[in-house]
Motif scaffolding. Structure first.
Motif, mmCIF file in Angstrom:
data_model
loop_
_atom_site.group_PDB
_atom_site.id
_atom_site.type_symbol
_atom_site.label_atom_id
_atom_site.label_comp_id
_atom_site.label_asym_id
_atom_site.label_seq_id
_atom_site.Cartn_x
_atom_site.Cartn_y
_atom_site.Cartn_z
ATOM 1 N N THR A 24 -2.150 -18.045 8.509
ATOM 2 C CA THR A 24 -3.009 -17.800 7.347
ATOM 3 C C THR A 24 -3.085 -19.057 6.491
ATOM 4 O O THR A 24 -2.356 -20.029 6.719
ATOM 5 C CB THR A 24 -2.450 -16.670 6.479
ATOM 6 O OG1 THR A 24 -1.225 -17.107 5.884
ATOM 7 C CG2 THR A 24 -2.202 -15.416 7.300
ATOM 8 N N ALA A 25 -3.942 -19.012 5.489
ATOM 9 C CA ALA A 25 -4.074 -20.154 4.589
ATOM 10 C C ALA A 25 -2.757 -20.423 3.867
ATOM 11 O O ALA A 25 -2.391 -21.578 3.638
ATOM 12 C CB ALA A 25 -5.191 -19.898 3.576
ATOM 13 N N LEU A 85 -12.483 -25.181 13.469
ATOM 14 C CA LEU A 85 -11.744 -23.908 13.384
ATOM 15 C C LEU A 85 -12.622 -22.799 12.849
ATOM 16 O O LEU A 85 -13.682 -23.040 12.277
ATOM 17 C CB LEU A 85 -10.460 -24.062 12.569
ATOM 18 C CG LEU A 85 -10.446 -24.206 11.049
ATOM 19 C CD1 LEU A 85 -10.729 -22.897 10.336
ATOM 20 C CD2 LEU A 85 -9.070 -24.704 10.603
ATOM 21 N N GLU A 86 -12.147 -21.579 13.070
ATOM 22 C CA GLU A 86 -12.808 -20.381 12.568
ATOM 23 C C GLU A 86 -11.826 -19.567 11.744
ATOM 24 O O GLU A 86 -10.629 -19.619 11.984
ATOM 25 C CB GLU A 86 -13.216 -19.458 13.709
ATOM 26 C CG GLU A 86 -13.985 -20.062 14.811
ATOM 27 C CD GLU A 86 -14.244 -19.024 15.897
ATOM 28 O OE1 GLU A 86 -15.375 -18.984 16.365
ATOM 29 O OE2 GLU A 86 -13.303 -18.267 16.275
ATOM 30 N N ARG A 87 -12.372 -18.792 10.838
ATOM 31 C CA ARG A 87 -11.559 -17.798 10.136
ATOM 32 C C ARG A 87 -11.886 -16.440 10.742
ATOM 33 O O ARG A 87 -13.041 -16.009 10.731
ATOM 34 C CB ARG A 87 -11.891 -17.788 8.654
ATOM 35 C CG ARG A 87 -11.520 -19.086 7.939
ATOM 36 C CD ARG A 87 -11.703 -18.947 6.443
ATOM 37 N NE ARG A 87 -12.172 -20.192 5.845
ATOM 38 C CZ ARG A 87 -11.470 -20.877 4.923
ATOM 39 N NH1 ARG A 87 -10.311 -20.430 4.495
ATOM 40 N NH2 ARG A 87 -11.949 -22.000 4.422
ATOM 41 N N ILE A 122 -9.002 -27.588 2.924
ATOM 42 C CA ILE A 122 -8.874 -28.319 4.190
ATOM 43 C C ILE A 122 -9.396 -27.471 5.336
ATOM 44 O O ILE A 122 -10.135 -27.948 6.203
ATOM 45 C CB ILE A 122 -7.396 -28.720 4.412
ATOM 46 C CG1 ILE A 122 -7.022 -29.842 3.448
ATOM 47 C CG2 ILE A 122 -7.152 -29.128 5.847
ATOM 48 C CD1 ILE A 122 -5.532 -30.109 3.353
ATOM 49 N N ALA A 123 -9.033 -26.182 5.323
ATOM 50 C CA ALA A 123 -9.501 -25.275 6.380
ATOM 51 C C ALA A 123 -11.025 -25.178 6.352
ATOM 52 O O ALA A 123 -11.676 -25.189 7.409
ATOM 53 C CB ALA A 123 -8.866 -23.897 6.208
ATOM 54 N N THR A 124 -11.566 -25.132 5.160
ATOM 55 C CA THR A 124 -13.023 -25.026 5.045
ATOM 56 C C THR A 124 -13.718 -26.258 5.615
ATOM 57 O O THR A 124 -14.754 -26.147 6.288
ATOM 58 C CB THR A 124 -13.432 -24.837 3.572
ATOM 59 O OG1 THR A 124 -12.809 -23.646 3.077
ATOM 60 C CG2 THR A 124 -14.934 -24.706 3.427
ATOM 61 N N ALA A 126 -3.871 -34.876 6.974
ATOM 62 C CA ALA A 126 -3.698 -33.452 6.689
ATOM 63 C C ALA A 126 -4.414 -32.593 7.735
ATOM 64 O O ALA A 126 -3.903 -31.538 8.131
ATOM 65 C CB ALA A 126 -4.214 -33.128 5.293
ATOM 66 N N HIS A 127 -5.576 -33.058 8.185
ATOM 67 C CA HIS A 127 -6.273 -32.299 9.225
ATOM 68 C C HIS A 127 -5.462 -32.307 10.511
ATOM 69 O O HIS A 127 -5.358 -31.290 11.188
ATOM 70 C CB HIS A 127 -7.663 -32.893 9.468
ATOM 71 C CG HIS A 127 -8.566 -32.835 8.275
ATOM 72 N ND1 HIS A 127 -9.060 -33.965 7.668
ATOM 73 C CD2 HIS A 127 -9.025 -31.795 7.546
ATOM 74 C CE1 HIS A 127 -9.818 -33.612 6.640
ATOM 75 N NE2 HIS A 127 -9.810 -32.309 6.533
#
Lengths: 155, 155
Positions: B56-57, B84-86, B74-76, B41-42
């Motif tokens: 976006t998420a 990655l950054e938000r 996953i993003a976190t 998934a990553h």
DNA sequence: GAATGTAGTCAACTAGATTGACCATTATAG
DNA sequence: CTATAATGGTCAATCTAGTTGACTACATTC
């Protein structure tokens, strides 16, 4: 000249997409038929039981690449749904043999037909020869990567 | 004459085995490198972020075929590991843009190289032409099956 | 016949997803 | 314009399919 500029390292992604699309189509079909919620692991179980007799829970666990507890749970589901039975093992008093029932064997034929239809649709696009080649090339990879190709769903 | 007697409906199984073998080899390699426990998934997330900006998420959720909550998690993880950054979304005050850091971009190049090495090994067996054909044929299936090819791991 | 190994089950835990409720912001309809 | 609906994101609880670990019963080996 079939290339159309292939990016290096793109193939695995495409394999994932195609496999995923195929399984989605199959399981969607099964769902519309009102089948029990069969998962790929069940499919791999059917496959093994079709190919070999005297399969134990431990054998199934090896085949699927999971623990014997997980394998046993899968077998119990299929048993509950009437697709397989546990029979006493002929020589080993500890073990039990997992065997397809008539319903199980019917299901295998049915599922094979569905897979085959997906293949046929693909063959109609790219031709049977190409599908034969594909088969050959996939086999080549599998046999080159040793016993690594356990069937457990990917993560 | 490459056939070697193909059973109808065998292709999907082979696809599964090859994909599974490839991802296992990749992730095993990453593990020996002491990487964080990156999952497929990553990888699919990296791929999307490489291809598109302003993701976006919710976009990621669509891409992966999971809920926005799962995608956000996953993003976190990737954020925690520095991949990655938000960032604030340029036009939508609710949304946040997911973007690769330099470390993230480096990783993508590295992973692509590893995938490519697996491909190369395969090419050495069956030839580059065959791999090109494979690429073409897989693409054909994907485009024929519409938007169905979400990337979430199979079950 | 005692020690070790193996098939299977039970129970507790874990990872990675889901559903549902909610807030803040944006888009749309009167 | 404003009221209402839709959307992006988060939090919390739950579910599911797996894991690890402990145990029993039978088998194998010495």
């Amino acid at each position: 000249m079939t290339s159309s500029s292939r990016r290096r390292g793109e193939i695995p992604l495409l394999l994932a997409m195609v496999y995923r699309a195929m399984t989605d189509e199959l399981h969607e079909h099964l769902r519309t038929e009102g089948r029990e919620p069969l998962r790929p692991a069940h499919g791999y179980t059917f496959r093994l039981l079709t190919e070999r007799a005297d399969v134990t829970a431990v054998d199934l666990a090896d085949h699927l690449g999971v623990t014997k507890q997980a394998a046993s749970k899968i077998a119990t589901e299929l048993e509950t749904w009437g697709y397989l039975e546990r029979r006493p093992h002929p020589t080993d008093g500890r073990a039990r043999v997992l065997a397809l029932t008539a319903k199980g064997a019917d299901y295998v034929r049915h599922a094979d037909e569905l897979w085959a239809q997906l293949e046929d649709r693909w063959a109609a696009q790219i031709g049977t020869d190409r599908l034969d080649q594909l088969h050959h090339d996939l086999r080549a990879y599998v046999s080159a990567s040793g016993g690594r190709a356990a069937l457990r769903p990917v993560w």
